[in-house]
Write an enzyme that holds these catalytic residues in place. Structure first.
Site, PDB file in Angstrom:
ATOM      1  N   PRO A 201       3.602   1.632   3.503  1.00 20.70           N
ATOM      2  CA  PRO A 201       3.477   0.343   2.832  1.00 20.70           C
ATOM      3  C   PRO A 201       3.143  -0.778   3.811  1.00 20.70           C
ATOM      4  CG  PRO A 201       5.472   1.458   2.106  1.00 20.70           C
ATOM      5  CD  PRO A 201       4.892   2.285   3.219  1.00 20.70           C
ATOM      6  N   THR A 206      -4.155  -1.962  -0.256  1.00 23.27           N
ATOM      7  CA  THR A 206      -4.595  -2.794  -1.373  1.00 23.27           C
ATOM      8  C   THR A 206      -5.637  -3.803  -0.901  1.00 23.27           C
ATOM      9  OG1 THR A 206      -2.360  -2.591  -2.251  1.00 23.27           O
ATOM     10  CG2 THR A 206      -3.783  -4.235  -3.277  1.00 23.27           C
ATOM     11  N   HIS A 420      30.211  -0.542  20.061  1.00 24.89           N
ATOM     12  CA  HIS A 420      29.134   0.192  19.388  1.00 24.89           C
ATOM     13  C   HIS A 420      27.775  -0.164  20.011  1.00 24.89           C
ATOM     14  CE1 HIS A 420      27.140   1.989  15.756  1.00 24.89           C
ATOM     15  NE2 HIS A 420      26.184   1.179  16.168  1.00 24.89           N
ATOM     16  N   GLU A 421      27.503  -1.444  20.107  1.00 21.01           N
ATOM     17  CA  GLU A 421      26.203  -1.863  20.657  1.00 21.01           C
ATOM     18  C   GLU A 421      26.094  -1.515  22.136  1.00 21.01           C
ATOM     19  OE1 GLU A 421      23.848  -2.557  18.727  1.00 21.01           O
ATOM     20  OE2 GLU A 421      25.109  -2.789  16.947  1.00 21.01           O
TER      21      GLU A 421
HETATM   22  P1  ADP Z   1      -0.421  -1.835   1.220  1.00 17.83           P
HETATM   23  O1  ADP Z   1      -1.231  -1.881  -0.024  1.00 17.83           O
HETATM   24  O2  ADP Z   1      -0.927  -0.851   2.227  1.00 17.83           O
HETATM   25  O3  ADP Z   1       1.042  -1.686   0.988  1.00 17.83           O
HETATM   26  P2  ADP Z   1      -1.246  -4.548   1.381  1.00 17.83           P
HETATM   27  O4  ADP Z   1      -2.709  -4.391   1.365  1.00 17.83           O
HETATM   28  O5  ADP Z   1      -0.590  -4.881   0.099  1.00 17.83           O
HETATM   29  O6  ADP Z   1      -0.571  -3.228   1.966  1.00 17.83           O
HETATM   30  O7  ADP Z   1      -0.863  -5.597   2.505  1.00 17.83           O
HETATM   31  C1  ADP Z   1       0.000  -6.662   2.255  1.00 17.83           C
HETATM   32  C2  ADP Z   1      -0.418  -7.889   3.020  1.00 17.83           C
HETATM   33  O8  ADP Z   1      -0.308  -7.674   4.415  1.00 17.83           O
HETATM   34  C3  ADP Z   1      -1.857  -8.244   2.810  1.00 17.83           C
HETATM   35  O9  ADP Z   1      -2.016  -9.030   1.667  1.00 17.83           O
HETATM   36  C4  ADP Z   1      -2.184  -9.015   4.083  1.00 17.83           C
HETATM   37  O10 ADP Z   1      -1.712 -10.348   3.995  1.00 17.83           O
HETATM   38  C5  ADP Z   1      -1.358  -8.304   5.115  1.00 17.83           C
HETATM   39  N1  ADP Z   1      -2.144  -7.277   5.807  1.00 17.83           N
HETATM   40  C6  ADP Z   1      -1.901  -5.950   5.815  1.00 17.83           C
HETATM   41  N2  ADP Z   1      -2.813  -5.297   6.554  1.00 17.83           N
HETATM   42  C7  ADP Z   1      -3.665  -6.217   7.016  1.00 17.83           C
HETATM   43  C8  ADP Z   1      -4.840  -6.163   7.842  1.00 17.83           C
HETATM   44  N3  ADP Z   1      -5.304  -5.011   8.333  1.00 17.83           N
HETATM   45  N4  ADP Z   1      -5.469  -7.327   8.093  1.00 17.83           N
HETATM   46  C9  ADP Z   1      -5.021  -8.489   7.610  1.00 17.83           C
HETATM   47  N5  ADP Z   1      -3.931  -8.610   6.830  1.00 17.83           N
HETATM   48  C10 ADP Z   1      -3.243  -7.492   6.541  1.00 17.83           C
HETATM   49 ZN    ZN Z   2      24.102   1.221  15.804  1.00 16.77          ZN
HETATM   50 MG    MG Z   3      -0.303  -2.151  -1.918  1.00 19.61          MG
END
Ligand code: ADP
Ligand code: ZN
Ligand code: MG
Length: 591
Positions: A201, A206, A420-421
């Site tokens: 993610p 996207t 712990h740390e």
């Molecule tokens: P995914 O669909 O892989 O979960 P997204 O495309 O939704 O990730 O990315 C979320 C946001 O993170 C994007 O809208 C953008 O603002 C930022 N982001 C992620 N990857 C890039 C990239 N390669 N270049 C610029 N912005 C990015």
């Molecule tokens: Zn720890």
């Molecule tokens: Mg996405």
């Protein structure tokens, strides 16, 4: 009253009920369509929430539809949560961590309330509810977000996507095809119908899909896999059909299916929800096989769990092209930081290169979020522009959560956290493959009572077995120190244990690092598939994972016993001053 008459009355009653149902359904459709342009996939909602980007969540008791307000966005978005109770708990835990989320729980809708009073009308109400749901769901076919409407095509271009140069190069061909299909078809070239984007993610899947639509200047129709599921039998399939019906009308266009693993996981021969999933998946396959290569529809799909996908999806003529979207490397991170700092007031003293160096492993979404947080922190600190310390603070906020100076600690807890740390830090110090300690703190942040921050690793393509084993030792150093010094253990190590178990499991089942089991991929396999390798193979996997963890714990304990003086020194210093920085830490090891 004779039998026929009775029947007549029944039919009349049913008709009236149906009419009322339809009326209510229409009301709902209209009501929903008015504020339904924007949906937020569930995984995105969780993501945004963990970044602290959600301001308000409004939900109706018993409904899985929620309304959310994302920071810096005007319109409220809709999202569907799989389980409301679990979701409420999650939100409440975020609030407890210090996230400022306004959670509004509205009572059930009037219809449902009347329903509880008039039990005798229950069958009728069920019918109405059924109709409402069916109508709503059919309306959901309309939910695919169309950024088209001629004036509202997505404006995102490849230039907005940083890094990912090779991936863009591969995808440019698709842009070309969408723009000038005849050029390709004249040659008899077969263009892929489907492209699958793999990546965790926030890596920009996207974004890049939208950029393709933006570059080609075609409509972007998107839908999330999780929106297809959890409904009546057959409806998931009908929504897939509607989605493609619409795509055909709009061609040339892009269809984007996010979280495709939700519908496209391996088909099994079982009942219930799975059968429903199978139908949805089958429909998707039918649709993809159905359109000819002259119909310029490109289906893009994204997933972060490729191992879950049904093999049928990957056959020729379907998603026969797969592109991995990796987390950015150093150069990519720098570019992403540059893109997202364009619209922000960043001090000239800020060195984006060094921030890129400090953020190995971060995704684009996390980097974008860090800059956002930095802007908020700079405002709070009344700085004229965003300074390096604001960004550093933002990195910590995104990784470990917000510092909570006000949370009261008992002396006992403080001592426990300190040891712990200190345990993590001392153990890592004596492990050759582990990176240097950057900061240790016992000021609570987010859910963590304290943290040990390491200097960022270089970007690496491969991680060796030795390195993974040492990582396990470092992770278990916290728990080992608790046991050694206080002869008691706490819940504070639960996250360490979770991460360590995950690594150990991957070592055995994914990277083939167990001598006993050999280089076989067991991950994501059904029990019967695993059994193929031997009757008790499941037990063996478990035993191997346990062995790795036990060995790491023993090693951590031994290191701490050997260097007990350092452990005590660091823990006592932490109890006194709450934080130790890199220079101070290193000084303590100069003899
Ligand atoms: P995914 O669909 O892989 O979960 P997204 O495309 O939704 O990730 O990315 C979320 C946001 O993170 C994007 O809208 C953008 O603002 C930022 N982001 C992620 N990857 C890039 C990239 N390669 N270049 C610029 N912005 C990015
Ligand atoms: Zn720890
Ligand atoms: Mg996405």
């Amino acid at each position: 009253m004779n039998k026929d008459n009775k029947k007549q009355i029944m039919i009349t009653v049913i008709s009236i009920v149906l009419l009322i149902g339809i009326g209510i359904a229409i009301f709902f459709i209209i009501k929903n369509n008015n504020n339904d342009d924007k949906t937020l996939a569930y995984t995105d909602l969780i993501k945004e929430m963990s970044y602290g980007n959600i301001e308000k969540i409004e939900m109706t008791v018993g409904s899985t539809n929620v309304k959310v307000k994302v920071k810096n966005e005007e319109e409220e978005k809709k999202s569907i949560v799989p389980n409301t109770e679990a979701f409420i708990e999650l939100v409440q835990s975020k609030v407890a961590e210090g996230n400022e989320i306004e959670l509004i729980q509205k009572p059930k809708s009037p219809i449902a309330q009347i329903g509880s009073g008039l039990v005798s009308f229950l069958p009728t109400l069920i019918m109405i509810a059924l109709f409402v749901m069916i109508y709503k769901m059919q309306g959901l076919g309309e939910k695919g977000k169309v950024y088209d409407e001629t004036e509202r095509k997505t404006k995102i271009k490849f230039d907005d996507v940083a890094g990912l140069d090779e991936e863009k190069e591969e995808l440019i061909e698709i842009v070309d095809f969408l723009k000038r299909p005849e050029k390709f078809t004249r040659m008899g070239a077969k263009i892929p119908k489907g492209v699958l984007l793999y990546g965790k993610p926030g890596t920009g899947k996207t974004l890049i899909a939208k950029a393709i639509a933006g570059e080609a200047d075609v409509p972007f129709i998107s839908m999330s896999g999780s929106e297809f599921i959890e409904m009546f039998a057959g409806l998931g399939a009908s929504r897939v059909r509607k989605l493609f019906e619409k795509a055909r009308k709009m061609a040339p266009c892009i269809v984007f299916i996010d979280e495709i693993d939700a519908i496209g996981s391996r088909r099994t021969s079982n009942s219930g929800a799975e059968t429903e999933n199978n139908q949805t998946l089958n429909q998707l396959l039918v649709e993809m096989d159905g359109f000819s290569s002259e119909e310029t529809i490109i289906v893009l799909a994204a997933t972060n769990r490729p191992e879950m996908l049904d093999g049928a999806l990957l056959r020729p003529g379907r998603f026969d092209r797969q592109i991995t979207v990796p987390a950015p490397d150093l150069k990519g991170r720098l570019e992403i930081l540059k893109i997202h700092s364009k619209d922000k007031k960043i001090s000239e003293d800020v060195n984006l290169e060094s921030i890129a160096e400090d953020t190995a492993g971060f995704t684009g979404a996390e980097l974008a979020n860090i800059l956002n947080e930095a802007a908020i922190i700079a405002t709070k600190n009344k700085h004229d522009d965003i300074e390096e310390i604001d960004i550093e603070e933002a990195i910590k906020k995104v990784t470990v959560g917000l510092e909570k100076k006000t949370r009261k600690y008992s002396d006992k807890d403080k001592r426990l956290t300190a040891f712990h740390e200190a345990g993590h830090a001392v153990v890592s110090r004596y492990l050759p493959t582990q990176t240097n300690v950057k900061e240790i703190s016992i000021i609570p942040r987010g859910v963590a009572g304290g943290y040990t921050m390491y200097k960022s690793d270089d970007d690496k393509y491969y991680i060796s077995k030795t390195e993974m084993k040492e990582k396990l030792v470092a992770l278990l150093g916290g728990r080992a120190a608790e046991k050694l010094v206080l002869d008691d253990i706490s819940t504070g190590a639960s996250n360490d244990i979770e991460v360590a178990t995950g690594i150990a499991r991957d070592m055995v089942t994914k990277y083939g690092m167990s001598d006993d089991l050999g280089p076989i991929d067991f991950q994501g396999k059904e029990p019967y598939e695993i059994q193929m390798f031997g009757e008790n193979i499941g037990d063996k996997i478990g035993a191997e994972v346990k062995m790795l963890i036990d060995e790491a714990y023993r090693n951590a304990m031994n290191l701490l016993i050997e260097h007990r003086d350092k452990l005590d020194l660091i823990a006592e210093t932490l109890i006194k001053q709450e934080k130790i920085n890199e220079a101070q830490f290193n000084e303590m090891f100069e003899d």
